[in-house]
Structures are given as C-alpha cells and as structure tokens.
Design an enzyme around this catalytic site. Sequence first.
Site, short mmCIF file in Angstrom:
data_model
loop_
_atom_site.label_atom_id
_atom_site.label_comp_id
_atom_site.label_asym_id
_atom_site.label_seq_id
_atom_site.Cartn_x
_atom_site.Cartn_y
_atom_site.Cartn_z
N TYR A 168 0.83 -1.22 0.00
CA TYR A 168 0.00 0.00 0.00
C TYR A 168 0.87 1.27 0.00
O TYR A 168 0.75 2.11 -0.89
CB TYR A 168 -0.95 -0.02 1.20
CG TYR A 168 -2.40 0.21 0.84
CD1 TYR A 168 -2.77 0.92 -0.31
CD2 TYR A 168 -3.44 -0.24 1.66
CE1 TYR A 168 -4.10 1.14 -0.63
CE2 TYR A 168 -4.77 -0.04 1.34
CZ TYR A 168 -5.10 0.65 0.21
OH TYR A 168 -6.41 0.87 -0.11
N GLU A 175 2.25 6.37 -7.07
CA GLU A 175 1.21 7.27 -7.60
C GLU A 175 1.58 8.73 -7.39
O GLU A 175 1.47 9.56 -8.29
CB GLU A 175 -0.12 6.94 -6.93
CG GLU A 175 -0.64 5.56 -7.32
CD GLU A 175 -1.90 5.16 -6.57
OE1 GLU A 175 -2.66 6.05 -6.16
OE2 GLU A 175 -2.12 3.94 -6.39
C1 LIG Z 1 -11.18 12.32 -8.64
C2 LIG Z 1 -9.87 11.91 -8.14
C3 LIG Z 1 -9.92 11.26 -6.79
C4 LIG Z 1 -8.58 11.06 -6.23
C5 LIG Z 1 -8.60 10.73 -4.79
C6 LIG Z 1 -7.25 10.65 -4.26
C7 LIG Z 1 -7.14 10.17 -2.86
C8 LIG Z 1 -6.67 8.76 -2.75
C9 LIG Z 1 -6.12 8.42 -1.48
C10 LIG Z 1 -5.76 6.95 -1.35
C11 LIG Z 1 -5.15 6.34 -2.50
C12 LIG Z 1 -4.91 4.87 -2.40
C13 LIG Z 1 -4.15 4.44 -3.56
C14 LIG Z 1 -4.09 2.98 -3.67
C15 LIG Z 1 -3.04 2.37 -4.04
C16 LIG Z 1 -2.99 0.94 -4.09
O1 LIG Z 1 -3.90 0.20 -4.30
S1 LIG Z 1 -1.49 0.34 -3.78
C17 LIG Z 1 -1.69 -1.41 -3.75
C18 LIG Z 1 -2.04 -1.96 -2.40
N1 LIG Z 1 -3.44 -1.84 -2.19
C19 LIG Z 1 -4.15 -2.67 -1.42
O2 LIG Z 1 -3.65 -3.62 -0.85
C20 LIG Z 1 -5.60 -2.38 -1.28
C21 LIG Z 1 -6.33 -2.94 -2.37
N2 LIG Z 1 -7.71 -2.58 -2.26
C22 LIG Z 1 -8.57 -3.18 -1.49
O3 LIG Z 1 -8.26 -4.13 -0.81
C23 LIG Z 1 -9.99 -2.71 -1.50
O4 LIG Z 1 -10.19 -1.86 -2.53
C24 LIG Z 1 -10.50 -2.15 -0.19
C25 LIG Z 1 -11.82 -1.46 -0.39
C26 LIG Z 1 -9.50 -1.17 0.44
C27 LIG Z 1 -10.66 -3.41 0.69
O5 LIG Z 1 -11.57 -3.34 1.64
P1 LIG Z 1 -12.60 -4.52 1.91
O6 LIG Z 1 -13.26 -4.94 0.64
O7 LIG Z 1 -13.45 -4.06 3.03
O8 LIG Z 1 -11.69 -5.68 2.43
P2 LIG Z 1 -11.83 -7.21 2.32
O9 LIG Z 1 -11.39 -7.76 3.64
O10 LIG Z 1 -11.06 -7.68 1.15
O11 LIG Z 1 -13.37 -7.55 2.06
C28 LIG Z 1 -14.44 -7.35 3.02
C29 LIG Z 1 -15.58 -8.33 2.75
O12 LIG Z 1 -16.11 -8.14 1.44
C30 LIG Z 1 -15.92 -9.31 0.67
N3 LIG Z 1 -15.56 -8.90 -0.68
C31 LIG Z 1 -15.00 -7.75 -1.04
N4 LIG Z 1 -14.82 -7.71 -2.36
C32 LIG Z 1 -15.31 -8.87 -2.84
C33 LIG Z 1 -15.38 -9.45 -4.14
N5 LIG Z 1 -14.91 -8.80 -5.21
N6 LIG Z 1 -15.92 -10.66 -4.25
C34 LIG Z 1 -16.38 -11.34 -3.18
N7 LIG Z 1 -16.33 -10.87 -1.92
C35 LIG Z 1 -15.79 -9.65 -1.76
C36 LIG Z 1 -14.79 -10.04 1.36
O13 LIG Z 1 -14.77 -11.41 1.08
C37 LIG Z 1 -15.10 -9.76 2.80
O14 LIG Z 1 -16.19 -10.57 3.19
P3 LIG Z 1 -16.39 -11.10 4.69
O15 LIG Z 1 -15.20 -11.95 4.98
O16 LIG Z 1 -17.67 -11.87 4.67
O17 LIG Z 1 -16.45 -9.89 5.57
#
Ligand SMILES: CCCCCCCCCCCCC/C=C/C(=O)SCCNC(=O)CCNC(=O)[C@H](O)C(C)(C)COP(=O)(O)OP(=O)(O)OC[C@H]1O[C@@H](n2cnc3c(N)ncnc32)[C@H](O)[C@@H]1OP(=O)(O)O
Length: 246
Positions: A168, A175
Amino acid sequence: MASSEEDGGGNGAVEEKENGKKKKKLGVLATTWLIFYNVAMTAGWLVLGIAMVRFYIQKGTHRGLFRSVQKTLKFFQTFALLEVIHCAVGIVRTSVLVTGVQVSSRIFMVWFIAHSIKQIQNEESVILFLVVWTVTEITRYSFYTFNLLNHLPYFIKWARYNFFIVLYPAGVAGELLTIYAALPYVKKTGMFSLRLPNKYNVSFDYYYFLIIVMFSYVPLFPQLYFHMLRQRRRVLHGEVIVEKDD
Ligand SMILES: CCCCCCCCCCCCC/C=C/C(=O)SCCNC(=O)CCNC(=O)[C@H](O)C(C)(C)COP(=O)(O)OP(=O)(O)OC[C@H]1O[C@@H](n2cnc3c(N)ncnc32)[C@H](O)[C@@H]1OP(=O)(O)O
C-alpha cells in the site's frame, strides 16, 4: 450453532444470524456472478503481470512497458468500477465510501494521468505502481474467488492480509511520484484547464487540482490503510470489529 435466515433486501443476499452475529449469506445468482467477476479479474491481472515480465525480459528496459500493457490495464481497472456497485447493492460487505475512494483514485491515475500525459509513461514511478497494483490484485481477486468456493488456501489468505502492509505505501509512493512528475507538463500545456473569460464564467486549473489531489492522500490514505489493518485483525486474528452502517 443456532442459525436463522431472514430476507436480505432483494439483493440476492440473506442475513444469517450466527452466534448472535449478523453475517450475509449470498444467493446462488450473486455468488455465481461474484465468482465470474473475481475469476475474470484474477485472469486479467495475471495476463497483465505476465505481459510485464515478458516485456522486461525481451527488451531489458522498462521504457515502453506502460504503452505495451495499457489496453489490458485500462480495461481491467475500469471494470473494477463494478466493485462500487457490488457494495451499493449489498452483495459485498464493504463500505461504498472506502471502495469508492480506492477505485476512483486508481481510475484517475490510469485515465487522467498515465493515459493523458504521454511524457510521464516511462517514469520508474509508473512501473512501481503498476507492479504493486498487479501483485495486489492477483492476490486479492484469487482470495475472493477461493473464499467464495469455500476452498481458501492459508497462504493466499495470509498474503491478502499481509502484503498490503508494504504494498500500500509503495503503491501510494508510485502514484504520488507520478503525479509530481506530471506537474510540469500540465503547467506547460494548460491541459484540462479552463481559463477566464469563457462563456460559462468559470475557471479550472488542472495543475492546482493535481496538487490538491496529492494533498488529499494525507487524510484519505491512512483511512484505507487502517481499514485494511482492521480487516487483517478480524480475518487473521478473529477479532470482532464493531461495524458502522454507511
Ligand atoms: C477524482 C480523483 C480522486 C482522487 C482521490 C485521491 C485520494 C486517494 C487516497 C488513497 C489512494 C490509495 C491508492 C491505492 C493504491 C494501491 O492500491 S497500492 C496497492 C495496495 N493496495 C491494497 O492492498 C488495497 C487494495 N484494495 C482493497 O483491498 C480494496 O479496494 C479495499 C476497499 C481497500 C478493501 O476493503 P474490503 O473490501 O473491506 O476488504 P476485504 O477484507 O477484502 O473484504 C471485506 C468483505 O467483502 C468481501 N468482498 C469484497 N470484495 C469482494 C469481491 N470482489 N468478491 C467477493 N467478496 C468480496 C470479502 O470477502 C469480505 O467478506 P467477509 O469476509 O464476509 O467480511
């Protein structure tokens, strides 16, 4: 283990109470769609990863790499907009806001920075965020796929909730350095900017907009990072997290 099922609001999900905790159980249609979506995304990012490795082995340089993989990148990163819809309709238990910030910042990087400003496509920082995104997404989408199939190998779970600790900040560095490298070109060309006087009587300066975007990482990135740290504690260490509704 007592369990009861209730209607989940017509989104293909039903809520199941397990040990007093609400957990959403997906319907067949929603599960099938999510499996398809996650398999497609894993495959897409794998293709991208392989293309990057092949390019580097064949050419021995990163110059031209973005250009050679950009179509695949644009397609799969734009397709990820569906993730915001998944949260909004409730088939995925994630905050629309958190997912929205994550996806929109990626779309912004792809279309409004890397695609639009050709002069910065060969910057090392572009390769940095490309590599980081690719590793992250292959891990993340394969995690979701195996999880949905109820056959999740521990190393994938471990990778999903540990890699981000380093990836991250590395991705954000890539970026920010890329936007920074874009600033002189944006200033010189005045691209995407609207100067007064004009018939709408509004002005917009993309150069200053980019500076604001860079500063917006300061409050927004920690929120995404701490969200992932909470998810990590919940999934790897079984901590109960009190969730707020959107
Ligand atoms: C107009 C311009 C705007 C600009 C704005 C600028 C500001 C930006 C600031 C920040 C910038 C960040 C830049 C990012 C860079 C990168 O990505 S670097 C690479 C490293 N990145 C990561 O590791 C993060 C990758 N991203 C994510 O993981 C997600 O997008 C997230 C939203 C941050 C993750 O959150 P979340 O989904 O809550 O986590 P999980 O634990 O994975 O999932 C929660 C539950 O949801 C289920 N689930 C989620 N997605 C799916 C899916 N596709 N299919 C099936 N199920 C899914 C998951 O299984 C979990 O379920 P439960 O276990 O039942 O809770």
